[in-house]
Scaffold this active site. Structure first.
Site, PDB file in Angstrom:
ATOM      1  N   LEU A  42     -10.194  14.193 -60.084  1.00 26.05           N
ATOM      2  CA  LEU A  42      -8.853  13.290 -59.740  1.00 26.05           C
ATOM      3  C   LEU A  42      -9.035  12.037 -60.824  1.00 26.05           C
ATOM      4  O   LEU A  42     -10.188  11.754 -61.355  1.00 26.05           O
ATOM      5  CB  LEU A  42      -9.084  12.621 -58.294  1.00 26.05           C
ATOM      6  CG  LEU A  42      -8.712  13.855 -57.359  1.00 26.05           C
ATOM      7  CD1 LEU A  42      -9.134  13.289 -55.817  1.00 26.05           C
ATOM      8  CD2 LEU A  42      -7.568  14.685 -57.316  1.00 26.05           C
ATOM      9  N   SER A  43      -7.848  11.213 -60.625  1.00 24.73           N
ATOM     10  CA  SER A  43      -8.025   9.886 -61.719  1.00 24.73           C
ATOM     11  C   SER A  43      -9.092   8.980 -61.418  1.00 24.73           C
ATOM     12  O   SER A  43      -9.719   8.422 -62.203  1.00 24.73           O
ATOM     13  CB  SER A  43      -6.557   9.407 -61.914  1.00 24.73           C
ATOM     14  OG  SER A  43      -6.161   9.278 -60.360  1.00 24.73           O
ATOM     15  N   GLU A  44      -9.284   8.878 -59.904  1.00 27.30           N
ATOM     16  CA  GLU A  44     -10.021   8.041 -59.422  1.00 27.30           C
ATOM     17  C   GLU A  44     -10.768   8.535 -58.245  1.00 27.30           C
ATOM     18  O   GLU A  44     -10.309   9.034 -57.250  1.00 27.30           O
ATOM     19  CB  GLU A  44      -9.605   6.713 -59.176  1.00 27.30           C
ATOM     20  CG  GLU A  44      -9.744   5.737 -60.176  1.00 27.30           C
ATOM     21  CD  GLU A  44      -8.688   6.071 -61.346  1.00 27.30           C
ATOM     22  OE1 GLU A  44      -8.594   5.326 -62.479  1.00 27.30           O
ATOM     23  OE2 GLU A  44      -7.478   6.560 -60.788  1.00 27.30           O
ATOM     24  N   THR A  45     -12.261   8.289 -58.293  1.00 24.86           N
ATOM     25  CA  THR A  45     -12.984   8.548 -56.868  1.00 24.86           C
ATOM     26  C   THR A  45     -13.441   7.213 -56.553  1.00 24.86           C
ATOM     27  O   THR A  45     -14.113   6.394 -57.496  1.00 24.86           O
ATOM     28  CB  THR A  45     -14.124   9.521 -57.178  1.00 24.86           C
ATOM     29  OG1 THR A  45     -13.395  10.835 -57.341  1.00 24.86           O
ATOM     30  CG2 THR A  45     -14.794   9.619 -55.762  1.00 24.86           C
ATOM     31  N   HIS A  71      -4.241   2.075 -56.771  1.00 20.98           N
ATOM     32  CA  HIS A  71      -4.046   3.277 -55.918  1.00 20.98           C
ATOM     33  C   HIS A  71      -5.371   3.801 -55.080  1.00 20.98           C
ATOM     34  O   HIS A  71      -5.187   3.951 -53.872  1.00 20.98           O
ATOM     35  CB  HIS A  71      -3.413   4.504 -56.306  1.00 20.98           C
ATOM     36  CG  HIS A  71      -4.375   5.563 -57.084  1.00 20.98           C
ATOM     37  ND1 HIS A  71      -4.896   5.380 -58.530  1.00 20.98           N
ATOM     38  CD2 HIS A  71      -4.693   6.812 -56.644  1.00 20.98           C
ATOM     39  CE1 HIS A  71      -5.618   6.341 -58.737  1.00 20.98           C
ATOM     40  NE2 HIS A  71      -5.772   7.168 -57.715  1.00 20.98           N
TER      41      HIS A  71
END
Length: 266
Positions: A42-45, A71
């Site tokens: 994903l774009s961020e964890t 986000h």
């Protein structure tokens, strides 16, 4: 280890920006956090640990740790307030970008971020080749912000990701005025192995102040025109940007990984 996946800046499932959230008892090795982020893709964890009356928060992309992510901060606050400690209506996070405070206002989560100072820079042929359209303006903060002629160009842009990597800045944002919202934008992060960020909170710490200045107003309704889409309510107050949005839980999972404990200050 329990992991939550949340769609942030979303009115319903499968829109907004998904983030994975791990609420830890103690810190694990940086390399393991990166591997989890790469596995999630994903774009961020986000990883968070309770410290005193607040939490310390870190964000990892598949390409490495970053200094700010809107986000995933909203998603982390949503998880803590709804699944970890339901008595909380506000949370203070300690991060690489300083102290971030999230307040719950009914079903909205309001976050104050530092805004990025923007410097006007020359529009170049490299920008035009990367984006596919020649920007009207270019601005530099942590990221590169290119103002396009209209929202149709923003929506139809198909940037050359290899050429985008060669542009200055961590991310590339393309933006334009909108007939429905105050502005419309898209965000690209190939330097972090993210072709397009569905809804970029930290990007709007560049985009919202820019449009606030242009439109001479301190409240901006911004639309991220990605395939998933998302709406951000932005308020500018001097050197701070308040972003507000909703969140929806997608999944709760157990991760079968070795938890190598470490001290975050080591």
């Amino acid at each position: 280890m329990i992991q939550y996946i949340v769609d942030a800046f979303a009115e319903q499932l499968f829109e907004g920006n998904p983030a994975a959230i791990c609420v830890l008892d103690q810190w694990i090795e940086d390399d393991l956090m990166l591997k989890i982020a790469q596995e999630n893709n994903l774009s961020e964890t986000a990883f968070t640990v309770k410290e005193g009356n607040g939490y310390r928060l870190r964000w990892f992309t598949p390409g490495g740790e970053i200094d700010l992510c809107g986000h995933a901060t909203l998603a982390t606050a949503f998880v803590i307030m709804n699944y970890v400690d339901k008595t909380l209506n506000n949370i203070t996070f300690q991060t690489l970008s300083g102290e971030l405070i999230v307040k719950k206002n009914q079903d909205l989560y309001e976050i104050q971020f530092p805004s990025y100072s923007l410097i006007s820079i020359e529009v170049t042929k490299d920008m035009e080749k990367a984006i596919g359209f020649r920007p009207l303006e270019a601005w530099m903060g942590r990221d590169l912000v290119c103002v396009l002629q209209n929202e149709e160009q923003v929506e139809s842009a198909t940037p050359d990701l290899q050429k985008t990597k060669e542009l200055p800045g961590m991310l590339l944002h393309v933006t334009a005025p909108s007939a429905v919202f105050d502005c419309v934008s898209r965000s690209f992060a190939p330097k972090f192995n993210i072709p397009e960020d569905p809804v970029c909170g930290s990007g709007h710490c560049h985009i919202a102040p820019l449009w606030a200045q242009k439109l001479k107003k301190d409240k901006i309704i911004a639309r991220q025109a990605s395939r998933r889409g998302g709406t951000l309510q932005c308020k500018i107050n001097n050197d701070r940007v308040e972003l507000a949005g909703k969140a929806v839980l997608f999944a709760i999972a157990e991760l079968f990984v070795t938890n190598n404990k470490r001290n975050v200050d080591e």
